[in-house]
Scaffold this motif. Structure first.
Motif, PDB file in Angstrom:
ATOM      1  N   ASP A   1      21.150   1.901  22.261  1.00  0.00           N
ATOM      2  CA  ASP A   1      20.139   1.640  21.228  1.00  0.00           C
ATOM      3  C   ASP A   1      20.717   0.803  20.085  1.00  0.00           C
ATOM      4  N   ASP A   2      21.922   1.161  19.660  1.00  0.00           N
ATOM      5  CA  ASP A   2      22.563   0.387  18.584  1.00  0.00           C
ATOM      6  C   ASP A   2      22.814  -1.049  19.035  1.00  0.00           C
ATOM      7  N   TRP A   3      23.208  -1.176  20.278  1.00  0.00           N
ATOM      8  CA  TRP A   3      23.488  -2.515  20.830  1.00  0.00           C
ATOM      9  C   TRP A   3      22.216  -3.360  20.879  1.00  0.00           C
TER      10      TRP A   3
ATOM     11  N   VAL B   1      21.324  -7.134  19.451  1.00  0.00           N
ATOM     12  CA  VAL B   1      21.106  -8.257  20.368  1.00  0.00           C
ATOM     13  C   VAL B   1      19.652  -8.741  20.379  1.00  0.00           C
ATOM     14  N   GLU B   2      18.726  -7.799  20.323  1.00  0.00           N
ATOM     15  CA  GLU B   2      17.315  -8.212  20.453  1.00  0.00           C
ATOM     16  C   GLU B   2      16.843  -9.196  19.366  1.00  0.00           C
ATOM     17  N   PRO B   3      17.194  -8.967  18.104  1.00  0.00           N
ATOM     18  CA  PRO B   3      16.754  -9.949  17.090  1.00  0.00           C
ATOM     19  C   PRO B   3      17.345 -11.348  17.326  1.00  0.00           C
ATOM     20  N   VAL B   4      18.566 -11.396  17.875  1.00  0.00           N
ATOM     21  CA  VAL B   4      19.179 -12.711  18.150  1.00  0.00           C
ATOM     22  C   VAL B   4      18.395 -13.425  19.245  1.00  0.00           C
ATOM     23  N   LEU B   5      18.085 -12.691  20.319  1.00  0.00           N
ATOM     24  CA  LEU B   5      17.329 -13.301  21.417  1.00  0.00           C
ATOM     25  C   LEU B   5      15.979 -13.793  20.903  1.00  0.00           C
ATOM     26  N   LYS B   6      15.370 -12.990  20.037  1.00  0.00           N
ATOM     27  CA  LYS B   6      14.058 -13.354  19.508  1.00  0.00           C
ATOM     28  C   LYS B   6      14.152 -14.658  18.709  1.00  0.00           C
ATOM     29  N   GLU B   7      15.140 -14.723  17.823  1.00  0.00           N
ATOM     30  CA  GLU B   7      15.270 -15.940  17.013  1.00  0.00           C
ATOM     31  C   GLU B   7      15.596 -17.145  17.897  1.00  0.00           C
TER      32      GLU B   7
ATOM     33  N   LEU C   1      14.362 -16.511  23.203  1.00  0.00           N
ATOM     34  CA  LEU C   1      14.704 -16.080  24.560  1.00  0.00           C
ATOM     35  C   LEU C   1      14.083 -14.714  24.841  1.00  0.00           C
ATOM     36  N   VAL C   2      13.876 -14.409  26.122  1.00  0.00           N
ATOM     37  CA  VAL C   2      13.276 -13.119  26.459  1.00  0.00           C
ATOM     38  C   VAL C   2      14.158 -12.330  27.428  1.00  0.00           C
ATOM     39  N   LYS C   3      14.105 -11.012  27.292  1.00  0.00           N
ATOM     40  CA  LYS C   3      14.813 -10.142  28.225  1.00  0.00           C
ATOM     41  C   LYS C   3      14.113 -10.200  29.574  1.00  0.00           C
ATOM     42  N   PRO C   4      14.852  -9.957  30.660  1.00  0.00           N
ATOM     43  CA  PRO C   4      14.180  -9.956  31.963  1.00  0.00           C
ATOM     44  C   PRO C   4      13.170  -8.803  32.029  1.00  0.00           C
ATOM     45  N   SER C   5      12.020  -9.058  32.636  1.00  0.00           N
ATOM     46  CA  SER C   5      10.985  -8.019  32.695  1.00  0.00           C
ATOM     47  C   SER C   5      11.366  -6.955  33.735  1.00  0.00           C
ATOM     48  N   HIS C   6      12.072  -7.385  34.773  1.00  0.00           N
ATOM     49  CA  HIS C   6      12.480  -6.459  35.825  1.00  0.00           C
ATOM     50  C   HIS C   6      13.901  -6.003  35.523  1.00  0.00           C
ATOM     51  N   ASP C   7      14.078  -4.711  35.238  1.00  0.00           N
ATOM     52  CA  ASP C   7      15.370  -4.257  34.723  1.00  0.00           C
ATOM     53  C   ASP C   7      15.839  -2.992  35.444  1.00  0.00           C
ATOM     54  N   THR C   8      15.679  -2.967  36.767  1.00  0.00           N
ATOM     55  CA  THR C   8      16.049  -1.745  37.481  1.00  0.00           C
ATOM     56  C   THR C   8      17.436  -1.840  38.130  1.00  0.00           C
ATOM     57  N   TRP C   9      17.920  -3.054  38.396  1.00  0.00           N
ATOM     58  CA  TRP C   9      19.236  -3.196  39.013  1.00  0.00           C
ATOM     59  C   TRP C   9      20.295  -3.106  37.923  1.00  0.00           C
ATOM     60  N   ARG C  10      21.120  -2.058  37.971  1.00  0.00           N
ATOM     61  CA  ARG C  10      22.093  -1.817  36.902  1.00  0.00           C
ATOM     62  C   ARG C  10      23.481  -1.589  37.493  1.00  0.00           C
ATOM     63  N   PRO C  11      24.135  -2.654  37.903  1.00  0.00           N
ATOM     64  CA  PRO C  11      25.433  -2.513  38.564  1.00  0.00           C
ATOM     65  C   PRO C  11      26.455  -1.842  37.652  1.00  0.00           C
ATOM     66  N   SER C  12      27.278  -0.981  38.219  1.00  0.00           N
ATOM     67  CA  SER C  12      28.346  -0.344  37.440  1.00  0.00           C
ATOM     68  C   SER C  12      29.453   0.039  38.410  1.00  0.00           C
TER      69      SER C  12
END
Lengths: 242, 346
Positions: free
Chosen positions: A186-188, A192-198, A201-212
């Motif tokens: 959440d802190d991250w 990051v989100e305000p930077v992308l907005k300015e 740029l947009v976050k990917p809408s599909h966000d289920t693949w989370r490699p780790s």
């Protein structure tokens, strides 16, 4: 298979392995910084401007500096950097990826998005610590974050080509940020989100693949190439001074 | 600026003294004092009077067109050398055999980018743009030092380059701290101070190898064998064939001849090689009591001319690398310009 970094591993000083989820363990942070420095070194003499050659080299030096201080707190820095195999590294997958879709790629847009994601996470993790190494590292991360932020905005809001390239990088790298930001998501996002907005740029809408897997030593195919290059000379001359 | 504090990260290396180098650094400091003194004296008037009085020509002063052009050529060539010179050493950063050496090498290559920046800025005071200079480099119209057209084949080359190539560069550049053109002299003072750390780290690195395992020692000797003559060639053609020298001396851009500086370098290196325990690859190298200097075999000037003209081992590779970096960065520079034109500040 036993975890090579588990209790009893001889290379790592046990005291320094206090788990701190929001801070990350010293070894995780050290490996993130070391592999990031190694990747950033690929930019030497390849940057789009001379000023950026200076800046990227400087950021690589900062990353290497923090990695060294952390590794020195855990044991012998060169033993840890040069004698461990890929399954013994605890860096997140993001830092070991090439700067583009394939091995050998060196895409500046990809690099500044990568640095934005990484520096925001590193700053938060170092802030969660309270020691001298962290104090130095927080200041440097703030600078890296600022540098990456400026470039992401410039490229996102620059030409249509530059926007396309950094948007593609955001989409490709976003899945890897879940592992990067475990415990601090959440802190991250609030950085990051305000930077992308300015940057339009947009976050990917599909966000289920989370490699780790990086934190437990299960890496991508890329890490062993990074280590092969980094370790070859050192390993060819065991036991000597440099 | 945040970045400038990072220059000179090569400091702090535990080093055997580089014999003879301290005197050169003292010379840089004396040049800096002379520069301040020149600035304090009243303006001397005409170009010739300023040169005669050992004062500095500044960007707004009237100067002969050939003086301006000659300086642009020389400063640009120097700047290009810093930029191309990042490649042979950059070649070993990702493979540096210890983290400490990796940090030193990164810092050194960063210094080189920084030196390129100061020098392009100094050239810009003479009425050219960085874009024009970059174009002149990429088209091959302007040259860079031929030394960077040799390959770095082993880790020991990092030591040999620091000791011999940076050493030769310092011998060449220290007199330029007294150059009659103010911005160039000031840039050179700053650069020479940093170069002395570069030389020291190279010497120290080579010292460790020369005193290391038999394999490391062989590596060190092989590197010295390969870099010695190309380093001697860095001082340019012999005085009898040097095209730009006489006018440069009259205008106090240059203070010593190519052959004088080459001799000074050889005289410095011989005792340093002794301390390293490495052999300079010249069977005819010996002290000449009468001259008070070492006699030595000159470099192969025909080879130098071939390399200058483009037929060195790495000319094509170095230029292709530079052109690729420039071309691949075009979309970034265009985007930055487009963003700036929108009047926002990132």
């Amino acid at each position: 298979m036993t975890d090579p970094m588990s209790e009893g591993s001889s290379r790592v000083n046990q005291q320094a392995r206090v788990p701190q989820r929001s801070g990350g363990t010293p070894l995780e942070l050290a490996d993130d910084a070391l592999i990031a420095a190694q990747r950033l070194s690929e930019w030497v003499a390849r940057a789009p401007t001379l000023e950026e050659d200076v800046a990227l080299t400087n950021i690589a030096l900062d990353q290497l500096g923090v990695a060294r201080l952390l590794l020195q707190s855990l044991g012998d820095e060169d033993e840890l950097a040069y004698r461990r195999g890929d399954a013994e590294f605890r860096n997140c997958l993001l830092v070991e990826l090439p700067f583009g879709r394939a091995r050998g790629d060196l895409d500046f847009g990809w690099t500044v998005v990568w640095l934005l994601f990484l520096a925001a996470a590193q700053k938060l993790r170092y802030e969660a610590w309270d020691n001298e190494v962290a104090a130095k590292a927080v200041k440097e991360s703030a600078y890296h974050l600022d540098h990456a932020t400026q470039w992401v905005i410039r490229l996102g809001d620059g030409t249509s080509l530059s926007r396309e390239r950094v948007q593609a990088a955001v989409e490709e790298l976003w899945p890897y940020t879940h592992e990067l930001t475990e415990g601090i998501r959440d802190d991250w996002l609030s950085i990051v989100e305000p930077v992308l907005k300015e940057a339009t740029l947009v976050k990917p809408s599909h966000d289920t693949w989370r490699p780790s897997g990086g934190r437990s030593g299960r890496h991508t195919e890329h890490l062993s190439y990074v280590l092969a290059e980094m370790q070859a000379l050192h390993r060819a001359h065991p036991g000597v001074q440099w | 600026m945040h970045l400038t504090g990072k220059f000179c990260n090569t400091e702090g290396v535990d080093t055997p003294a580089v014999k003879g180098a301290d005197g050169l650094l003292g010379e840089v400091e004396r040049a800096e004092a002379a520069l301040r003194a020149a600035a304090d004296r009243a303006g001397a008037g005409s170009f010739e009077a300023v040169i005669e009085a050992d004062q500095k020509i500044e960007p707004r002063d009237v100067m002969p067109e050939d003086y301006r052009k000659g300086l642009i050529r020389q400063i640009a060539q120097h700047a290009h050398s810093e930029i191309i010179g990042m490649q042979p050493e950059g070649n070993w950063i990702t493979r540096a055999p210890s983290l400490r050496r990796k940090a030193i090498l990164l810092a050194k290559v960063q210094d080189e980018a920084g030196h390129g920046l100061y020098l392009y800025a100094a050239a810009e005071t003479l009425g050219v743009t960085r874009e024009e200079l970059t174009e002149a480099l990429l088209s091959g119209r302007q040259k860079y030092s031929s030394i960077f057209n040799y390959p770095t084949l082993t880790w020991a080359d990092m030591g040999a380059i620091g000791w011999l190539v940076d050493g030769a560069a310092i011998v060449n550049q220290v007199p330029l701290c007294r150059c009659s053109y103010g911005p160039y002299a000031r840039a050179m003072i700053r650069i020479c101070k940093e170069e002395s750390f570069h030389q020291r780290q190279g010497y120290q690195s080579l010292y460790v190898l020369a005193n290391g395992s038999p394999e490391q020692r062989r590596m060190a000797q092989d590197a010295v064998n390969r870099w010695w003559y190309p380093s001697l060639a860095m001082f340019g053609p012999p005085d009898s064939e040097s095209t730009h020298s006489a006018q440069s001396m009259a205008w106090k851009i240059k203070r010593f001849s190519n052959d004088e500086l080459r001799q000074r370098f050889v005289d410095m290196c011989v005792p340093q090689a002794d301390i390293l325990g490495l052999t300079l690859p010249d069977p005819d190298l010996k002290w000449n009591e009468q001259r008070g200097h070492y006699d030595f075999t000159p470099p192969d000037f025909d080879e130098l001319m071939r390399v200058v003209k483009g037929d060195g081992p790495c000319n094509r590779q170095r230029m292709a690398h530079r052109r690729r970096a420039h071309d691949e960065g075009a979309w970034v520079r265009e985007a930055a310009a487009a963003y700036a034109a929108k009047g926002k500040t990132a």
